[in-house]
Design a protein around this motif. Structure first.
Motif, short mmCIF file in Angstrom:
data_model
loop_
_atom_site.label_atom_id
_atom_site.label_comp_id
_atom_site.label_asym_id
_atom_site.label_seq_id
_atom_site.Cartn_x
_atom_site.Cartn_y
_atom_site.Cartn_z
N PRO A 123 -1.74 -22.15 -5.76
CA PRO A 123 -3.14 -21.88 -6.08
C PRO A 123 -3.44 -20.38 -6.05
O PRO A 123 -2.92 -19.64 -5.22
N PHE A 124 -4.26 -19.93 -7.00
CA PHE A 124 -4.74 -18.55 -7.01
C PHE A 124 -6.09 -18.51 -6.33
O PHE A 124 -7.01 -19.25 -6.71
N ALA A 135 -1.97 -15.32 -5.82
CA ALA A 135 -1.14 -16.41 -5.32
C ALA A 135 0.06 -15.79 -4.61
O ALA A 135 0.54 -14.71 -4.99
N HIS A 136 0.56 -16.46 -3.58
CA HIS A 136 1.72 -15.99 -2.85
C HIS A 136 2.88 -16.95 -3.10
O HIS A 136 2.74 -18.16 -2.91
N VAL A 137 4.00 -16.39 -3.55
CA VAL A 137 5.16 -17.19 -3.94
C VAL A 137 6.35 -16.77 -3.08
O VAL A 137 6.68 -15.59 -2.99
N TYR A 144 6.17 -12.96 -2.51
CA TYR A 144 5.68 -12.15 -3.63
C TYR A 144 4.18 -12.38 -3.82
O TYR A 144 3.69 -13.50 -3.65
N ARG A 145 3.51 -11.33 -4.21
CA ARG A 145 2.07 -11.39 -4.47
C ARG A 145 1.86 -11.36 -5.98
O ARG A 145 2.18 -10.37 -6.63
N VAL A 146 1.32 -12.45 -6.54
CA VAL A 146 1.09 -12.54 -7.98
C VAL A 146 -0.42 -12.51 -8.23
O VAL A 146 -1.17 -13.27 -7.65
N VAL A 147 -0.85 -11.59 -9.10
CA VAL A 147 -2.27 -11.40 -9.38
C VAL A 147 -2.58 -11.94 -10.78
O VAL A 147 -1.79 -11.75 -11.72
N LEU A 148 -3.71 -12.61 -10.92
CA LEU A 148 -4.12 -13.20 -12.20
C LEU A 148 -5.47 -12.62 -12.61
O LEU A 148 -6.52 -13.21 -12.36
N PRO A 149 -5.47 -11.43 -13.22
CA PRO A 149 -6.74 -10.79 -13.59
C PRO A 149 -7.37 -11.45 -14.81
O PRO A 149 -6.71 -12.15 -15.56
N ASP A 150 -8.64 -11.19 -15.00
CA ASP A 150 -9.34 -11.71 -16.16
C ASP A 150 -10.34 -10.64 -16.62
O ASP A 150 -11.35 -10.41 -15.95
N PRO A 151 -10.07 -9.96 -17.74
CA PRO A 151 -8.95 -10.17 -18.67
C PRO A 151 -7.69 -9.47 -18.19
O PRO A 151 -7.69 -8.79 -17.17
N ASN A 153 -3.04 -9.51 -18.37
CA ASN A 153 -1.90 -10.36 -18.07
C ASN A 153 -1.64 -10.42 -16.57
O ASN A 153 -1.92 -9.46 -15.84
N ALA A 154 -1.07 -11.52 -16.13
CA ALA A 154 -0.69 -11.65 -14.72
C ALA A 154 0.40 -10.63 -14.40
O ALA A 154 1.15 -10.19 -15.28
N PHE A 155 0.49 -10.24 -13.14
CA PHE A 155 1.54 -9.30 -12.74
C PHE A 155 1.90 -9.50 -11.28
O PHE A 155 1.10 -10.02 -10.49
N ILE A 156 3.10 -9.10 -10.93
CA ILE A 156 3.57 -9.13 -9.54
C ILE A 156 3.17 -7.82 -8.90
O ILE A 156 3.41 -6.74 -9.44
N ASP A 157 2.57 -7.90 -7.74
CA ASP A 157 2.05 -6.71 -7.06
C ASP A 157 2.65 -6.60 -5.66
O ASP A 157 1.97 -6.74 -4.66
N GLY A 158 3.98 -6.39 -5.62
CA GLY A 158 4.65 -6.16 -4.34
C GLY A 158 5.20 -7.43 -3.71
O GLY A 158 4.92 -8.55 -4.13
N ARG A 159 6.00 -7.22 -2.68
CA ARG A 159 6.57 -8.33 -1.94
C ARG A 159 6.75 -7.91 -0.49
O ARG A 159 6.82 -6.72 -0.17
N THR A 160 6.82 -8.90 0.40
CA THR A 160 7.04 -8.67 1.82
C THR A 160 8.28 -9.44 2.25
O THR A 160 8.47 -10.60 1.86
N GLY A 161 9.14 -8.78 3.04
CA GLY A 161 10.38 -9.43 3.46
C GLY A 161 11.00 -8.72 4.64
O GLY A 161 10.29 -8.05 5.42
N PRO A 162 12.31 -8.82 4.80
CA PRO A 162 13.00 -8.21 5.96
C PRO A 162 12.78 -6.71 6.07
O PRO A 162 12.81 -6.15 7.16
N ASN A 163 12.57 -6.03 4.93
CA ASN A 163 12.37 -4.58 4.94
C ASN A 163 10.91 -4.17 4.94
O ASN A 163 10.58 -3.03 4.67
N GLY A 164 10.04 -5.12 5.26
CA GLY A 164 8.61 -4.82 5.24
C GLY A 164 8.03 -5.02 3.85
O GLY A 164 8.56 -5.78 3.04
N THR A 165 6.96 -4.31 3.56
CA THR A 165 6.31 -4.41 2.26
C THR A 165 6.95 -3.44 1.27
O THR A 165 7.10 -2.26 1.58
N GLU A 166 7.30 -3.95 0.09
CA GLU A 166 7.94 -3.12 -0.94
C GLU A 166 7.05 -3.06 -2.17
O GLU A 166 6.44 -4.06 -2.57
N ALA A 167 6.97 -1.87 -2.78
CA ALA A 167 6.16 -1.68 -3.98
C ALA A 167 6.98 -2.05 -5.20
O ALA A 167 7.68 -1.24 -5.79
#
Length: 219
Positions: A123-124, A135-137, A144-151, A153-167
């Motif tokens: 869910p977004f 939405a978080h995947v 991963y952080r997925v953003v669904l703007p209007d208007p 296109n959707a895009f991935i905006d960073g991820r969080t993991g073993p190395n912390g937050t990555e751009a």
């Protein structure tokens, strides 16, 4: 006795928001021993910061306006393409403060496709820190952080993991964005219907049970 690596020309490739209207990526050249070291050098040079400021004129949607393309960057000079050679600035020791926010790196295509596919089932939602639904995947140990703007296109905006937050970032195609919108709309409609059903379904009282006859009245 091991010798230290000798700096050489490194080509770093970035693209800006005009990629959405077909502009080709930009190639920058500095001197370094590796691609990570070259990024550190480049992102402090005045010539690169002048280019960053120029890119702000083309920002038309909330996606990251500049991103680094690791798959197209390499050691050595890039043949057949006009490059912005900043080695002279580098040699003169001209520096500029590094960007406050790290410039995102473009995620590889295969991983991005798996993340967008996973977002079809998520869910977004709006959150306190976002102006667009997010939405978080989970994929391979990263969130991963997925953003669904209007208007836009959707895009991935960073991820969080073993190395912390990555751009990290990646843009979805128009068809992928449309699929995400349809899936999210259907999910919202289903949730709304379920909520209405819970509110409007009457609670029927259980039918009264007949009292058992008193033993005195039994035949």
């Amino acid at each position: 006795m091991p010798t230290s690596p000798v700096p050489r020309a490194v080509t770093l490739v970035y693209d800006g928001p005009a990629r959405h209207i077909g502009e080709l990526p930009h190639h920058f050249v500095v001197s370094a021993t590796s691609i990570p070291a070259a990024r550190t050098v480049l992102e402090q040079l005045p010539g690169f910061h002048n280019w960053l400021e120029e890119q702000q004129e083309y920002v038309v949607e909330p996606a990251p306006y500049v991103r680094f393309l690791p798959a197209r960057s390499h050691l050595g000079l890039h043949k057949g393409t006009t490059c912005i050679d900043l080695r002279r600035q580098q040699a003169h020791g001209l520096t500029h403060p590094a960007p406050t926010d790290p410039i995102p790196t473009c995620l590889d295509h295969a991983t991005a496709q798996r993340v967008f596919t996973g977002a079809l089932k998520r869910p977004f939602r709006f959150c306190a820190t976002a102006t667009e639904p997010v939405a978080h995947v989970d994929h391979n140990g990263y969130a991963y952080r997925v953003v669904l703007p209007d208007p836009g296109n959707a895009f991935i905006d960073g991820r969080t993991g073993p190395n912390g937050t990555e751009a990290l970032t990646a843009d979805a195609t128009i068809s992928c964005t449309q699929s995400l919108r349809r899936a999210n709309s259907q999910r919202m409609i289903s949730a709304h219907v379920r909520a209405l059903a819970r509110r409007t379904t009457p609670v029927c009282p259980a039918p009264p049970t007949a009292a058992a006859p008193h033993p005195r009245h039994m035949p």
